[in-house]
Scaffold this motif. Structure first.
Motif, PDB file in Angstrom:
ATOM      1  N   ASP A  41     -10.997  -3.370   4.075  1.00 32.64           N
ATOM      2  CA  ASP A  41      -9.734  -4.111   4.133  1.00 32.64           C
ATOM      3  C   ASP A  41      -8.658  -3.373   4.936  1.00 32.64           C
ATOM      4  OD1 ASP A  41     -10.575  -6.298   2.704  1.00 32.64           O
ATOM      5  OD2 ASP A  41      -9.498  -5.787   0.864  1.00 32.64           O
ATOM      6  N   TYR A  87     -21.564   4.794 -10.824  1.00 32.36           N
ATOM      7  CA  TYR A  87     -20.288   4.426 -10.217  1.00 32.36           C
ATOM      8  C   TYR A  87     -20.392   4.644  -8.716  1.00 32.36           C
ATOM      9  CZ  TYR A  87     -15.319   4.452  -9.121  1.00 32.36           C
ATOM     10  OH  TYR A  87     -14.089   4.178  -8.583  1.00 32.36           O
ATOM     11  N   THR A 102      -7.406   3.790  -3.356  1.00 37.39           N
ATOM     12  CA  THR A 102      -8.481   3.012  -2.745  1.00 37.39           C
ATOM     13  C   THR A 102      -9.743   3.101  -3.595  1.00 37.39           C
ATOM     14  OG1 THR A 102      -9.073   4.910  -1.368  1.00 37.39           O
ATOM     15  CG2 THR A 102      -7.605   3.256  -0.392  1.00 37.39           C
ATOM     16  N   TYR A 103     -10.568   2.071  -3.499  1.00 42.69           N
ATOM     17  CA  TYR A 103     -11.823   2.034  -4.244  1.00 42.69           C
ATOM     18  C   TYR A 103     -12.758   1.017  -3.607  1.00 42.69           C
ATOM     19  CZ  TYR A 103     -10.430  -2.399  -6.399  1.00 42.69           C
ATOM     20  OH  TYR A 103     -10.062  -3.703  -6.603  1.00 42.69           O
ATOM     21  N   TRP A 104     -14.011   1.022  -4.045  1.00 44.61           N
ATOM     22  CA  TRP A 104     -15.012   0.064  -3.596  1.00 44.61           C
ATOM     23  C   TRP A 104     -15.125  -1.046  -4.633  1.00 44.61           C
ATOM     24  CZ3 TRP A 104     -16.910  -0.416   1.092  1.00 44.61           C
ATOM     25  CH2 TRP A 104     -16.795   0.669   1.945  1.00 44.61           C
ATOM     26  N   GLU A 105     -14.729  -2.235  -4.247  1.00 51.10           N
ATOM     27  CA  GLU A 105     -14.825  -3.412  -5.112  1.00 51.10           C
ATOM     28  C   GLU A 105     -16.190  -4.053  -4.893  1.00 51.10           C
ATOM     29  OE1 GLU A 105     -12.188  -7.356  -6.164  1.00 51.10           O
ATOM     30  OE2 GLU A 105     -12.082  -6.551  -4.129  1.00 51.10           O
ATOM     31  N   LEU A 107     -18.502  -7.339  -5.136  1.00 50.86           N
ATOM     32  CA  LEU A 107     -18.396  -8.796  -5.174  1.00 50.86           C
ATOM     33  C   LEU A 107     -19.753  -9.421  -4.874  1.00 50.86           C
ATOM     34  CD1 LEU A 107     -15.215  -8.939  -2.931  1.00 50.86           C
ATOM     35  CD2 LEU A 107     -15.239  -9.288  -5.403  1.00 50.86           C
ATOM     36  N   PRO A 116     -16.142 -11.550  -8.382  1.00 46.84           N
ATOM     37  CA  PRO A 116     -16.325 -10.131  -8.721  1.00 46.84           C
ATOM     38  C   PRO A 116     -17.571  -9.965  -9.594  1.00 46.84           C
ATOM     39  CG  PRO A 116     -14.135 -10.913  -9.384  1.00 46.84           C
ATOM     40  CD  PRO A 116     -14.921 -12.103  -8.965  1.00 46.84           C
ATOM     41  N   ARG A 135     -16.494  -4.028  -0.863  1.00 42.81           N
ATOM     42  CA  ARG A 135     -15.205  -4.138  -0.174  1.00 42.81           C
ATOM     43  C   ARG A 135     -14.325  -2.935  -0.481  1.00 42.81           C
ATOM     44  NH1 ARG A 135     -11.146  -9.128  -1.132  1.00 42.81           N
ATOM     45  NH2 ARG A 135     -10.212  -7.757  -2.671  1.00 42.81           N
ATOM     46  N   THR A 137     -10.930  -1.369  -0.629  1.00 44.89           N
ATOM     47  CA  THR A 137      -9.601  -1.979  -0.765  1.00 44.89           C
ATOM     48  C   THR A 137      -8.685  -1.056  -1.559  1.00 44.89           C
ATOM     49  OG1 THR A 137      -8.511  -4.068  -1.318  1.00 44.89           O
ATOM     50  CG2 THR A 137     -10.202  -3.288  -2.864  1.00 44.89           C
ATOM     51  N   TRP A 139      -5.421  -0.780  -4.730  1.00 41.09           N
ATOM     52  CA  TRP A 139      -4.822  -1.441  -5.872  1.00 41.09           C
ATOM     53  C   TRP A 139      -3.311  -1.207  -5.809  1.00 41.09           C
ATOM     54  CZ3 TRP A 139      -7.658   3.120  -6.776  1.00 41.09           C
ATOM     55  CH2 TRP A 139      -6.962   4.183  -7.313  1.00 41.09           C
TER      56      TRP A 139
END
Length: 142
Positions: A41, A87, A102-105, A107, A116, A135, A137, A139
């Motif tokens: 993103d 994780y 930031t983190y890996w979402e 989906l 999700p 993704r 992205t 938070w």
């Protein structure tokens, strides 16, 4: 601590011996085609890969298979959380960061509908022709 060590040894062994941990009749299980799409993103970059997952297999296995299929052009790292299991830490060398928020979402896209995941890479079972979306992205600060 012993359980973590045993878990890590099992996962390391499963990478060396791909059939380890699969059902005894896994030779008869079908390999289902899936896609994995990696989206950043922050840079608007996106890349998609095709791979397979063994019927009744989990996302972790599919990601490992993808590493093999792409000769490590796709790669990921994970950690083992004491309460929640595997994780996803990084994809293709890009890791989430608490400092950068930031983190890996995770989906899923099925029939054009993106949702999700309700389970992590160690438990989620992909379906035929599903697209797994990883993704990168951020938070929002609260």
């Amino acid at each position: 601590m012993a359980m973590i060590a045993v878990s890590l040894l099992f996962f390391a062994a499963s990478l060396l011996f791909p059939g380890l941990g699969q059902p005894a009749d896994s030779g008869r299980l079908e390999h289902l085609p899936i896609k994995v799409t990696v989206i950043n993103d922050l840079t608007n970059e996106q890349i998609s890969y095709s791979t397979t997952v063994v019927e009744e297999g989990v996302m972790f296995g599919a990601l490992n298979q993808l590493q093999v299929d792409t000769n490590m052009k796709f790669n990921f790292k994970y950690s083992v959380h004491n309460s929640f299991g595997l994780y996803l830490e990084s994809v293709n060398g890009l890791a989430g960061s608490d400092q950068d928020q930031t983190y890996w979402e995770l989906l899923s896209e099925k029939a054009g509908v993106v949702t999700p995941l309700e389970a992590g890479i160690g438990c989620y079972q992909p379906e035929r022709d599903e697209t797994l979306i990883l993704r990168f992205t951020t938070w929002a600060k609260k």
